[in-house]
Write a protein that holds these residues in place. Sequence first.
Motif, PDB file in Angstrom:
ATOM      1  N   GLY A 192       0.831  -1.191   0.000  1.00 44.19           N
ATOM      2  CA  GLY A 192       0.000   0.000   0.000  1.00 44.19           C
ATOM      3  C   GLY A 192       0.866   1.241   0.000  1.00 44.19           C
ATOM      4  N   GLY A 251      -0.502   5.389  -1.303  1.00 42.15           N
ATOM      5  CA  GLY A 251      -1.443   6.241  -0.587  1.00 42.15           C
ATOM      6  C   GLY A 251      -0.744   7.357   0.171  1.00 42.15           C
ATOM      7  N   GLY A 270       1.506   5.729   2.940  1.00 42.46           N
ATOM      8  CA  GLY A 270       2.538   4.882   2.358  1.00 42.46           C
ATOM      9  C   GLY A 270       3.592   5.669   1.609  1.00 42.46           C
ATOM     10  N   SER A 283       1.882  -2.545  -4.631  1.00 39.27           N
ATOM     11  CA  SER A 283       0.657  -1.802  -4.864  1.00 39.27           C
ATOM     12  C   SER A 283       0.037  -2.288  -6.166  1.00 39.27           C
ATOM     13  CB  SER A 283       0.938  -0.296  -4.933  1.00 39.27           C
ATOM     14  OG  SER A 283      -0.279   0.431  -4.987  1.00 39.27           O
ATOM     15  N   TRP A 321       0.041  -6.944  -6.286  1.00 38.99           N
ATOM     16  CA  TRP A 321      -0.552  -7.915  -5.361  1.00 38.99           C
ATOM     17  C   TRP A 321      -0.797  -9.272  -6.018  1.00 38.99           C
ATOM     18  CZ3 TRP A 321      -0.026  -7.117  -0.486  1.00 38.99           C
ATOM     19  CH2 TRP A 321       0.026  -5.808   0.003  1.00 38.99           C
ATOM     20  N   ALA A 375      -2.610  -1.448   2.644  1.00 36.27           N
ATOM     21  CA  ALA A 375      -3.427  -1.450   1.429  1.00 36.27           C
ATOM     22  C   ALA A 375      -4.908  -1.648   1.731  1.00 36.27           C
ATOM     23  CB  ALA A 375      -2.945  -2.541   0.478  1.00 36.27           C
ATOM     24  N   LYS A 414      -8.962  -0.332  -0.358  1.00 36.15           N
ATOM     25  CA  LYS A 414      -9.708   0.734  -1.014  1.00 36.15           C
ATOM     26  C   LYS A 414     -10.089   1.804  -0.008  1.00 36.15           C
ATOM     27  CE  LYS A 414     -14.063   1.729  -3.419  1.00 36.15           C
ATOM     28  NZ  LYS A 414     -13.463   2.697  -4.353  1.00 36.15           N
ATOM     29  N   SER A 415      -9.970   3.057  -0.404  1.00 37.06           N
ATOM     30  CA  SER A 415     -10.309   4.164   0.482  1.00 37.06           C
ATOM     31  C   SER A 415     -11.773   4.094   0.902  1.00 37.06           C
ATOM     32  CB  SER A 415     -10.040   5.495  -0.229  1.00 37.06           C
ATOM     33  OG  SER A 415     -10.526   6.572   0.538  1.00 37.06           O
ATOM     34  N   SER A 452     -10.469  -5.805  -0.646  1.00 33.27           N
ATOM     35  CA  SER A 452      -9.114  -5.291  -0.851  1.00 33.27           C
ATOM     36  C   SER A 452      -8.277  -5.440   0.418  1.00 33.27           C
ATOM     37  CB  SER A 452      -9.170  -3.829  -1.290  1.00 33.27           C
ATOM     38  OG  SER A 452      -9.808  -3.020  -0.317  1.00 33.27           O
ATOM     39  N   ARG A 453      -8.883  -5.263   1.567  1.00 36.12           N
ATOM     40  CA  ARG A 453      -8.145  -5.416   2.820  1.00 36.12           C
ATOM     41  C   ARG A 453      -7.855  -6.881   3.110  1.00 36.12           C
ATOM     42  NH1 ARG A 453     -10.434  -0.823   2.617  1.00 36.12           N
ATOM     43  NH2 ARG A 453      -9.879   0.966   3.930  1.00 36.12           N
ATOM     44  N   THR A 468      -5.143  -8.375   0.411  1.00 38.92           N
ATOM     45  CA  THR A 468      -3.763  -7.914   0.546  1.00 38.92           C
ATOM     46  C   THR A 468      -3.152  -8.374   1.866  1.00 38.92           C
ATOM     47  OG1 THR A 468      -4.589  -5.790   1.400  1.00 38.92           O
ATOM     48  CG2 THR A 468      -4.127  -5.931  -0.958  1.00 38.92           C
TER      49      THR A 468
END
Length: 324
Positions: free
Chosen positions: A15, A18, A21, A39, A47, A67, A69-70, A86-87, A90
């Motif tokens: 990640g 961001g 990161g 990333s 990934w 990492a 998604k926001s 995504s969490r 990763t």
Amino acid sequence: MSEHEDVRGTVVLGGSTGFIGHDLARRWRAAGREVVTISRHDADLTWEDQAGIDAAVDGASLVVGLAGKSVNCRYTPPNRAEIFGSRERTTAALRTAVGRAATPPPLWVNSSTATIYRHAEDHPQTESAGELGTGFSVEVAKAWERELFAGDLPGTRRVALRTAIVLGDGGVLGTLRTLARFGLGGTQYDGRWPVGRARREAGTAHDFRTRGGRQRFSWVHLDDVAGIIAFLERHPELDGPVNAVAPGASDNRTLMATIRRALGIPFGLPQPRGMLELGALGIRTETELILKSRWVAPERLLSAGYAFAHPDLEEAVEASFGRR
């Protein structure tokens, strides 16, 4: 390892593109550490390259996972699925690599969130006595930590960094600075708002609780995120959940006034719930991010002797804006 000994060795950073990161990679490289980044793009590894991740993690001195998604988006079903997935994907990739390593990293610090705690207006939430909340954002945090602590990794200490809103040159503070410059830097008020059944069932509804813009605001500066990770490397007694928050929690009213003072802006238009909901819809985000009362304390860091570089909100905001 002594308190003031420089930490060396390779860092594997998942990640890396961001807000946090990018800053950490810059700091570590400036200090002479090798950093291997992972990333979806603009990194050493992707990934999908599990073999490459395995090779990077084997023999590394530190693994950091950031990492995901926001959450600064509308909580539509596809976005909710990607926030979770995504969490989990990763973190699982890092855990797989650590488990396969012939020389496992001594420390794996993975991002979590202080949002895991309940809406708190009565007292701060600590690692030892804090109460976990309910709803979509809390379930995301729980799933993230479950993935981190799953399985047996006897050679690697694991820390879930329950991070509050991070202050620095960009991120959330950058958005609030822009609002203030356009005259919209007033207090952000909660209030009554109709919530549909689908959103309530999905756990994404925000219920009216706090009056007067007094929802608590826990935060941490980018300098302290880096400092906390270095502190964790030097303190092997710390594992499990760690609250990465400054000791002096504030509230929304004070935060917005502090931003205006730092920018030399005398007035900011107050923003009631209705205005916030319409604005959030327009920029595709959620009002929970500013209306939930997050009151979290760094009990374990303070007990272990960590000294915050930015314990004061006003100084931290001014430092973020380059005023100090």
